[in-house]
Design a protein around this motif. Structure first.
Motif, PDB file in Angstrom:
ATOM      1  N   ASN A  20      -4.037  13.267  30.249  1.00  0.00           N
ATOM      2  CA  ASN A  20      -4.655  11.947  30.354  1.00  0.00           C
ATOM      3  C   ASN A  20      -3.840  10.870  29.638  1.00  0.00           C
ATOM      4  O   ASN A  20      -4.384   9.874  29.184  1.00  0.00           O
ATOM      5  N   LEU A  23      -4.328   7.176  30.302  1.00  0.00           N
ATOM      6  CA  LEU A  23      -5.510   6.475  29.799  1.00  0.00           C
ATOM      7  C   LEU A  23      -5.297   5.882  28.408  1.00  0.00           C
ATOM      8  O   LEU A  23      -6.219   5.292  27.848  1.00  0.00           O
ATOM      9  N   ASP A  25      -4.806   3.557  25.546  1.00  0.00           N
ATOM     10  CA  ASP A  25      -5.075   2.128  25.359  1.00  0.00           C
ATOM     11  C   ASP A  25      -4.138   1.621  24.269  1.00  0.00           C
ATOM     12  O   ASP A  25      -4.360   1.860  23.084  1.00  0.00           O
ATOM     13  N   TRP A  32      -8.071   6.440  19.203  1.00  0.00           N
ATOM     14  CA  TRP A  32      -9.253   5.964  19.922  1.00  0.00           C
ATOM     15  C   TRP A  32      -9.209   6.325  21.392  1.00  0.00           C
ATOM     16  O   TRP A  32     -10.246   6.417  22.052  1.00  0.00           O
ATOM     17  N   SER A  33      -8.029   6.540  21.936  1.00  0.00           N
ATOM     18  CA  SER A  33      -7.911   6.899  23.347  1.00  0.00           C
ATOM     19  C   SER A  33      -8.446   8.298  23.623  1.00  0.00           C
ATOM     20  O   SER A  33      -8.758   8.631  24.766  1.00  0.00           O
ATOM     21  N   HIS A  36     -11.973   8.017  25.112  1.00  0.00           N
ATOM     22  CA  HIS A  36     -11.946   7.598  26.518  1.00  0.00           C
ATOM     23  C   HIS A  36     -11.477   8.740  27.420  1.00  0.00           C
ATOM     24  O   HIS A  36     -12.058   8.980  28.485  1.00  0.00           O
ATOM     25  N   GLN A  39     -14.307  11.346  27.717  1.00  0.00           N
ATOM     26  CA  GLN A  39     -15.358  10.807  28.580  1.00  0.00           C
ATOM     27  C   GLN A  39     -14.938  10.897  30.045  1.00  0.00           C
ATOM     28  O   GLN A  39     -15.746  11.239  30.911  1.00  0.00           O
ATOM     29  N   HIS A  40     -13.685  10.621  30.312  1.00  0.00           N
ATOM     30  CA  HIS A  40     -13.149  10.706  31.671  1.00  0.00           C
ATOM     31  C   HIS A  40     -13.256  12.132  32.195  1.00  0.00           C
ATOM     32  O   HIS A  40     -13.614  12.354  33.360  1.00  0.00           O
TER      33      HIS A  40
END
Length: 95
Positions: A20, A23, A25, A32-33, A36, A39-40
């Motif tokens: 990932n 994804l 950021d 912090w990514s 995300h 969650q993905h």
């Protein structure tokens, strides 16, 4: 070097391997990514459990399955391990 190690482990046990990295950021600290990306995985891949492994992590013993690490207690939703300093490692965890 890491990618083939993780892909081989996933293939051996019938797990879905997803990189990932796309994804990430860049407006926030990289850690912090992770949120995300996980969650993905739950939303797009309908996973019951997700194993997060940082990009610098390798599997050393591919005979150990993820199922063997998940307790039978259905009240457990997160599995973390300590690092050498006995603090929680954010580099490898199951949720």
């Amino acid at each position: 070097m890491v990618g083939p190690n993780l892909q081989g482990y996933a293939r051996k046990h019938g797990y879905t391997f997803v990189d990932n990295s796309a994804l990430l950021d860049n407006s926030r600290p990289p850690a912090w990514s992770k949120i995300h990306a996980v969650q993905h995985m739950f939303a797009e891949h309908n996973c019951e459990w997700v194993l997060w492994m940082d990009a610098d992590t390798v599997v050393m013993n591919s005979s150990i399955t993820l199922e063997s690490l998940i307790p039978q207690d259905r009240n457990v939703d997160l599995i973390v391990t300590p690092d050498k300093a006995f603090t929680v490692s954010s580099g490898v965890w199951l949720i």
